[in-house]
Each structure stands twice: as C-alpha cells, then as structure tokens.
Scaffold this motif. Structure first.
Motif, PDB file in Angstrom:
ATOM      1  N   ASN A  42      -9.478  82.341  64.070  1.00 54.36           N
ATOM      2  CA  ASN A  42      -8.677  83.251  64.895  1.00 54.36           C
ATOM      3  C   ASN A  42      -7.274  83.419  64.337  1.00 54.36           C
ATOM      4  OD1 ASN A  42     -10.822  83.570  66.698  1.00 54.36           O
ATOM      5  ND2 ASN A  42     -10.178  81.800  67.907  1.00 54.36           N
ATOM      6  N   GLY A  43      -7.157  83.476  63.005  1.00 51.85           N
ATOM      7  CA  GLY A  43      -5.874  83.664  62.348  1.00 51.85           C
ATOM      8  C   GLY A  43      -4.981  82.443  62.336  1.00 51.85           C
ATOM      9  N   GLU A  44      -5.468  81.341  62.832  1.00 50.37           N
ATOM     10  CA  GLU A  44      -4.683  80.109  62.889  1.00 50.37           C
ATOM     11  C   GLU A  44      -5.212  79.100  61.878  1.00 50.37           C
ATOM     12  OE1 GLU A  44      -3.715  76.546  66.077  1.00 50.37           O
ATOM     13  OE2 GLU A  44      -4.400  78.476  66.830  1.00 50.37           O
ATOM     14  N   LYS A  45      -4.307  78.582  61.063  1.00 51.06           N
ATOM     15  CA  LYS A  45      -4.679  77.581  60.063  1.00 51.06           C
ATOM     16  C   LYS A  45      -4.841  76.227  60.740  1.00 51.06           C
ATOM     17  CE  LYS A  45      -3.071  75.614  55.709  1.00 51.06           C
ATOM     18  NZ  LYS A  45      -1.993  75.627  54.705  1.00 51.06           N
ATOM     19  N   LYS A  46      -5.985  75.583  60.477  1.00 48.51           N
ATOM     20  CA  LYS A  46      -6.251  74.275  61.059  1.00 48.51           C
ATOM     21  C   LYS A  46      -6.660  73.307  59.964  1.00 48.51           C
ATOM     22  CE  LYS A  46      -7.564  75.930  65.585  1.00 48.51           C
ATOM     23  NZ  LYS A  46      -8.452  75.746  66.718  1.00 48.51           N
ATOM     24  N   GLU A  47      -6.464  72.040  60.253  1.00 48.38           N
ATOM     25  CA  GLU A  47      -6.836  70.992  59.306  1.00 48.38           C
ATOM     26  C   GLU A  47      -7.551  69.875  60.063  1.00 48.38           C
ATOM     27  OE1 GLU A  47      -4.771  67.857  56.179  1.00 48.38           O
ATOM     28  OE2 GLU A  47      -3.673  69.648  56.784  1.00 48.38           O
ATOM     29  N   GLU A  48      -8.596  69.363  59.447  1.00 52.58           N
ATOM     30  CA  GLU A  48      -9.286  68.224  60.021  1.00 52.58           C
ATOM     31  C   GLU A  48      -9.523  67.196  58.929  1.00 52.58           C
ATOM     32  OE1 GLU A  48     -12.754  70.108  61.703  1.00 52.58           O
ATOM     33  OE2 GLU A  48     -13.851  69.984  59.827  1.00 52.58           O
ATOM     34  N   THR A  49      -9.527  65.942  59.324  1.00 52.27           N
ATOM     35  CA  THR A  49      -9.724  64.845  58.385  1.00 52.27           C
ATOM     36  C   THR A  49     -10.935  64.034  58.822  1.00 52.27           C
ATOM     37  OG1 THR A  49      -7.339  64.727  58.007  1.00 52.27           O
ATOM     38  CG2 THR A  49      -8.648  62.838  57.309  1.00 52.27           C
ATOM     39  N   HIS A  50     -11.775  63.704  57.835  1.00 45.82           N
ATOM     40  CA  HIS A  50     -12.946  62.873  58.096  1.00 45.82           C
ATOM     41  C   HIS A  50     -12.834  61.613  57.244  1.00 45.82           C
ATOM     42  CE1 HIS A  50     -14.947  66.036  60.357  1.00 45.82           C
ATOM     43  NE2 HIS A  50     -14.452  66.861  59.465  1.00 45.82           N
ATOM     44  N   TYR A  51     -13.308  60.509  57.778  1.00 43.77           N
ATOM     45  CA  TYR A  51     -13.226  59.218  57.102  1.00 43.77           C
ATOM     46  C   TYR A  51     -14.632  58.720  56.791  1.00 43.77           C
ATOM     47  CZ  TYR A  51      -8.482  59.508  58.834  1.00 43.77           C
ATOM     48  OH  TYR A  51      -7.207  59.933  59.102  1.00 43.77           O
ATOM     49  N   PHE A  52     -14.811  58.197  55.576  1.00 44.03           N
ATOM     50  CA  PHE A  52     -16.118  57.733  55.126  1.00 44.03           C
ATOM     51  C   PHE A  52     -16.006  56.312  54.591  1.00 44.03           C
ATOM     52  CE2 PHE A  52     -16.011  62.317  54.735  1.00 44.03           C
ATOM     53  CZ  PHE A  52     -17.177  62.694  55.369  1.00 44.03           C
TER      54      PHE A  52
END
Length: 146
Positions: A42-52
């Motif tokens: 929706n035009g919004e920059k998002k960031e997500e982090t995953h841990y392994f």
C-alpha cells in the motif's frame, strides 16, 4: 520412492558468536542468523526480520568458530531438520534448525568476525565435506549418449 528435496540457502548476519563444543571427538557450532526482508505494501515500505537457528559440524564448525562472529554476514547452504522431544511437563515440542553444509563469509574486515586471523580477502567459502550425493558422480564426455 520419490526423490524429495530439502535444501535451504540463506544470507544474513550472525546474531551471536558461534557456540563451540566437541561431541564424540567431532567439532560442532551452534549459531543463529537474522535475515531481513524489505517490501512495499500500500505504498508503505516495511521491513521484517526472521531468525534461524543453525548448526555446523566438523571442519566447517572449526572454521566458523575461528573466523565468524556476531554481526558477520554469512551465506549458508544446508538442509532443514526437525527435532522433537517431550518437555518435563509431558508436552510435545519441536524445533526446526538449518544443518549447514557449506558457508561463505561475506563482507570485509570490521564487519563482524571472530577472534582469529586477519584475513585480507572479502569473501571466503567453506564446505563441511559432507556429500550431498549430487557431485559423487561427475559427468564427463563419455556419459553423453550422442
């Protein structure tokens, strides 16, 4: 029986220094990596982090212990393995980890790194020495039917 594929390739930064131990004379390191994903919705920059959570054995474990550390960017290739157990309360629990078969240290000096050595090259690739079965039979010109 079908030939299934269990292969994972990740690039991320180590969240802590590798935890080293010896099991029946074999070296093993446990570590985890953080993998970031940036996307737009929706035009919004998002960031997500995953841990392994990851584990490496043998010579690869020795190398990671010496040259990798918290904050170091690494590319790892391996397979997923699920471990199941019963908790002291009698509940079933499980965890999926990456069993690392090869690793490549990315980035230059000063971008994370372990306590050992002063390496001048910016990228090093290491293999666990465990065969995945694909390279056991190298193809040559004699194998081509035409």
């Amino acid at each position: 029986m079908a030939n299934d594929l269990n292969k994972v390739l990740l690039i991320g930064r180590m969240t802590r220094d590798p935890e080293f131990k010896s099991v029946n004379g074999s070296s093993v390191v446990n570590f985890s990596i953080a993998n970031n994903r940036v996307y737009v919705t929706n035009g919004e920059k998002k960031e997500e982090t995953h841990y392994f959570d990851c584990v490496a054995w043998g010579r690869l474990a020795d190398i990671l212990k010496q040259y990798a550390g918290k904050g170091k960017q690494v590319a790892i290739e391996g397979r997923l393995q699920q471990q199941s157990w019963e908790t002291p309360e009698g509940k079933k629990a499980s965890k999926i980890r990456v069993y690392v078969e090869s690793a490549q240290l990315l980035g230059g000096q000063g971008q994370g790194g372990g306590s050992g050595g002063d390496r001048s090259d910016s990228s090093n690739s290491y293999d666990s020495g465990v065969s995945n079965g694909y390279d056991d039979y190298p193809a040559g010109d004699d194998d081509i039917p035409f």
